[in-house]
Design a protein around this motif. Structure first.
Motif: not given
Length: 300
Positions: A94-99
Motif C-alpha cells: 500500500f505504501q509503495a502504491l501510495q507513493q
C-alpha cells in the motif's frame, strides 16, 4: 363529601401541557445555539453513569479473560501474529502504491491526498430507541473528538459523531433514517447518495436514474464530497435493483459492509492538520502535536 383520592388535572390537560413543552423544547433546540452547549454539558454530567452501567459487562469480560485456558491464549496469539504479518505485507504494498499515486498526482498537477490519522475507540452503549440508530463510544472532547467526525470499523464506514461530551461521544449510524452519505461506484466512479432506512442490514440509493450503469455486487465507496468522510472508504454493496419504468427512479438497495450489529471497536478519523496526540497515521506514524510559539507542529 371529600374524596379519598382527589382528582388532579384531566388527561387532556396533561396531554396539552406535554405537547406544549415538547414544541417549546424543539423550537429552542433549533433556534437557540446555547442549547447545544447545554446538551454537551448534560452529556458530560451523565457520562459517569454510563461508565457505571458499563461496569458489569466490563467485569464479565475481565472474568472471562482471566479464566481463559492457556492453550486458547497461545492459539489466539499465534493467529494474531500471523494476521499482523499478513497486514504488514499488505501495508508495504500500500505504501509503495501510495507513493506512486502521489507522484502521478504531482505530474498531473493534481492535489496530493492528505494523510489520515486514526484512533481506536470502544463501544459503551447502544441507544434502545427502535427508531434511532445511535451508539455511545468511550472517546470525547479530551481525546480530540469533534462533531461530524467520521467513524469506521475494520470493514467500512459506521457513521459520524453527532454529539461530543468530555469523555464520551454519540455516533449516528449510517443505517439511521436521518443519515445520508455521498458515495460513488468503485467500478465506474458514478456518484450516488446512500441513505439509511432504519434497518442495520439495509441501505437505499436515492434518486437513481433507470439508465445508470449499476450492477448487483457493485461496491459503493465514500466520494469525499460533503467534507465528512474521506474518499475511498467502503460503505455498502448493491444487493437489489428494481427498474420499474412506471416509476421515475429505479429502486436500489444495498447492504452495509461494516458489521453494524456486532460493533465492538471503532476507528475515529482525523485529517493531518487536526490530528490529536497519540493518533496513528496509515503509515504507522504517531502524531505528537506540540505548541511552539503559537503554532502546532507535528513531530513524526
Amino acid at each position: 363529601m371529600n374524596e379519598v383520592f382527589p382528582r388532579g388535572q384531566s388527561l387532556i390537560t396533561r396531554l396539552a401541557l406535554v405537547l406544549s413543552f415538547s414544541v417549546l423544547a424543539m423550537y429552542l433546540d433549533t433556534r437557540v445555539e446555547s442549547v447545544s452547549t447545554a446538551r454537551a454539558y448534560m452529556t458530560s454530567l451523565v457520562s459517569p453513569l454510563q461508565y457505571i452501567a458499563d461496569m458489569p459487562g466490563a467485569l464479565l469480560n475481565w472474568s472471562a479473560t482471566r479464566f481463559t485456558s492457556r492453550q486458547h491464549l497461545l492459539d489466539e496469539n499465534e493467529r494474531l501474529t500471523e494476521q499482523i504479518t499478513l497486514m504488514n505485507e499488505r501495508l508495504q504494498r500500500f505504501q509503495a502504491l501510495q507513493q506512486e499515486n502521489n507522484k502521478l498526482r504531482e505530474f498531473l498537477d493534481a492535489p496530493v491526498q492528505e494523510q489520515t490519522y486514526k484512533m481506536i475507540a470502544e463501544l459503551m452503549a447502544v441507544d434502545n430507541n427502535p427508531y434511532s440508530h445511535q451508539i455511545v463510544i468511550n472517546k470525547g472532547a479530551l481525546d480530540g473528538v469533534y462533531s461530524g467526525q467520521a467513524v469506521l470499523d475494520e470493514s467500512g464506514i459506521i457513521g459520524q459523531v453527532i454529539e461530543v461530551g468530555t469523555t464520551n461521544s454519540r455516533v449516528l449510524l449510517i443505517s439511521d433514517v436521518t443519515h445520508a452519505i455521498p458515495a460513488r461506484i468503485s467500478r465506474n466512479n458514478v456518484t450516488v447518495i446512500v441513505s439509511g432506512v432504519g434497518d442495520i442490514n439495509e441501505l437505499s440509493l436515492d434518486h437513481v436514474p433507470h439508465s445508470i450503469d449499476l450492477k448487483l455486487g457493485d461496491v459503493l465507496i465514500s466520494s469525499g464530497l460533503g467534507n465528512v468522510f474521506p474518499q475511498g472508504y467502503p460503505i455498502a454493496t448493491v444487493s437489489e435493483i428494481v427498474r420499474d419504468e412506471t416509476q421515475p427512479f429505479a429502486q436500489v438497495k444495498a447492504r452495509p459492509i461494516a458489521k453494524l450489529d456486532r460493533i465492538k471497536y471503532l476507528l475515529l478519523l482525523w485529517s493531518e492538520s487536526d490530528a490529536p496526540e497519540n493518533s496513528v497515521s496509515s503509515s504507522g506514524d504517531i502524531s505528537q502535536s506540540t505548541e511552539n510559539e503559537g503554532e502546532t507542529v507535528d513531530e513524526r
